[in-house]
Design a protein around this motif. Structure first.
Motif, PDB file in Angstrom:
ATOM      1  N   ASP A  82      19.071  58.659  15.898  1.00 58.45           N
ATOM      2  CA  ASP A  82      17.793  59.363  15.980  1.00 58.45           C
ATOM      3  C   ASP A  82      17.875  60.732  16.672  1.00 58.45           C
ATOM      4  O   ASP A  82      16.865  61.408  16.813  1.00 58.45           O
ATOM      5  CB  ASP A  82      16.659  58.475  16.545  1.00 58.45           C
ATOM      6  CG  ASP A  82      16.965  57.918  17.898  1.00 58.45           C
ATOM      7  OD1 ASP A  82      18.125  58.002  18.317  1.00 58.45           O
ATOM      8  OD2 ASP A  82      16.035  57.398  18.540  1.00 58.45           O
ATOM      9  N   HIS A 100      21.190  59.392   5.734  1.00 57.32           N
ATOM     10  CA  HIS A 100      19.752  59.642   5.801  1.00 57.32           C
ATOM     11  C   HIS A 100      19.106  59.495   4.423  1.00 57.32           C
ATOM     12  O   HIS A 100      19.503  60.176   3.468  1.00 57.32           O
ATOM     13  CB  HIS A 100      19.462  61.060   6.313  1.00 57.32           C
ATOM     14  CG  HIS A 100      19.601  61.183   7.792  1.00 57.32           C
ATOM     15  ND1 HIS A 100      20.782  61.559   8.394  1.00 57.32           N
ATOM     16  CD2 HIS A 100      18.714  60.950   8.798  1.00 57.32           C
ATOM     17  CE1 HIS A 100      20.605  61.555   9.716  1.00 57.32           C
ATOM     18  NE2 HIS A 100      19.375  61.188   9.986  1.00 57.32           N
ATOM     19  N   THR A 147      14.665  54.718  11.528  1.00 54.45           N
ATOM     20  CA  THR A 147      15.199  54.542  10.172  1.00 54.45           C
ATOM     21  C   THR A 147      14.096  54.271   9.145  1.00 54.45           C
ATOM     22  O   THR A 147      12.964  53.913   9.502  1.00 54.45           O
ATOM     23  CB  THR A 147      16.177  53.348  10.097  1.00 54.45           C
ATOM     24  OG1 THR A 147      15.452  52.162  10.458  1.00 54.45           O
ATOM     25  CG2 THR A 147      17.347  53.528  11.031  1.00 54.45           C
ATOM     26  N   ASP A 168      22.158  49.946  14.621  1.00 48.82           N
ATOM     27  CA  ASP A 168      22.019  48.955  13.564  1.00 48.82           C
ATOM     28  C   ASP A 168      22.805  47.680  13.907  1.00 48.82           C
ATOM     29  O   ASP A 168      22.347  46.569  13.667  1.00 48.82           O
ATOM     30  CB  ASP A 168      22.549  49.585  12.274  1.00 48.82           C
ATOM     31  CG  ASP A 168      22.051  48.882  11.045  1.00 48.82           C
ATOM     32  OD1 ASP A 168      20.832  48.655  10.957  1.00 48.82           O
ATOM     33  OD2 ASP A 168      22.866  48.549  10.185  1.00 48.82           O
TER      34      ASP A 168
END
Ligand code: LYS
Length: 255
Positions: A82, A100, A147, A168
């Protein structure tokens, strides 16, 4: 984190408002210096992953090949997911390749290259767990913050609890440890997780599809043009297909 949606929206709004410092290096600047500075996350196997000191993965190898075909050396930078587009807006590197999804919100802040792969966000759960969007009702879901997975899980009605994680891999760990009923993440990452966990988890439905692209600072048209040309060449001369086959056993380009 208490308010993941609000936080994510704030981040995007802040990003769109963040004025560029106006120092983005043009293609001519980069070519002259001989080195291109590329940023990625390094925590998203099999796309970009830092193994000890070695940065590897499909996107890392692809970007290295693109730079080579443009006649450039590469300097890699890794950043938490981020922070990546914020760093790009501050011209700390020339472009970002970090899976992305091309979204309208992000496209207000940065410019995307043509997509370098197509994918989707999938549900992964333990056998007997929720396999569809409808089945997520009343369940807790683990996702990475910032995300498209978070954005899309928030659209599923009835989800009891959305747990957000900076990485993640931490969101996956929450599923494995039984702290969440499901994890939503990339479908190819999901396939890897299912393989690695040898039947302890299964992949369910796709929640959404997305096109993935490299990002340059808003208005850096000269660099964008060169990246697109190098990508087009790679897609047509067999090098992309070879790399995709190595990582996924299939061609992941957008069709
Ligand atoms: N494709 C997702 C997105 O666009 C996540 C990519 C990287 C996650 N570590 O937000």
């Amino acid at each position: 984190m208490k308010r993941p949606l609000q936080t994510a929206l704030l981040t995007l709004t802040a990003l769109a408002l963040l004025a560029s410092t106006g120092q983005a290096r043009t293609w001519a600047d980069i070519k002259k210096s001989g080195t291109i500075k590329i940023a990625t996350e390094g925590a998203f196997p099999p796309f970009n992953v830092l193994k000890g000191k070695e940065l590897t993965g499909f996107e890392v190898e692809l970007a290295n090949e693109l730079a080579k075909s443009l006649g450039l050396k590469v300097q890699w930078v890794t950043q938490p997911f981020d922070n990546l587009l914020i760093g790009l807006k501050s011209d700390r590197y020339d472009f970002v390749i970090a899976s992305h999804g091309i979204t309208p919100e992000r496209a207000r802040a940065v410019d995307f290259a043509n997509p370098h792969y197509c994918t989707g966000g999938a549900i992964v759960t333990k056998p007997g767990g929720p396999m569809t969007a409808a089945a997520l009702s009343g369940k807790s879901v683990a996702v990475q913050v910032g995300t498209t997975y978070l954005e899309n899980v928030r659209k599923v009605s009835g989800v009891k609890d959305v747990k957000t994680f900076p990485k993640d891999t931490d969101a996956q760990a929450a599923l494995m440890a039984g702290r969440a009923d499901a994890w939503v993440g990339d479908k190819f990452t999901g396939i890897e997780l299912v393989k690695a966990q040898k039947g302890k988890v299964v992949q369910g439905a796709l929640l959404f599809n997305e096109r993935i692209g490299m990002a340059v600072n808003k208005g850096n048209a000269s660099l964008l043009k060169e990246l697109n040309a190098a990508l087009t060449k790679s897609l047509s001369d067999g090098s992309y297909a070879k790399l995709s086959g190595k990582y996924f056993g299939q061609d992941v380009r957008c069709k």
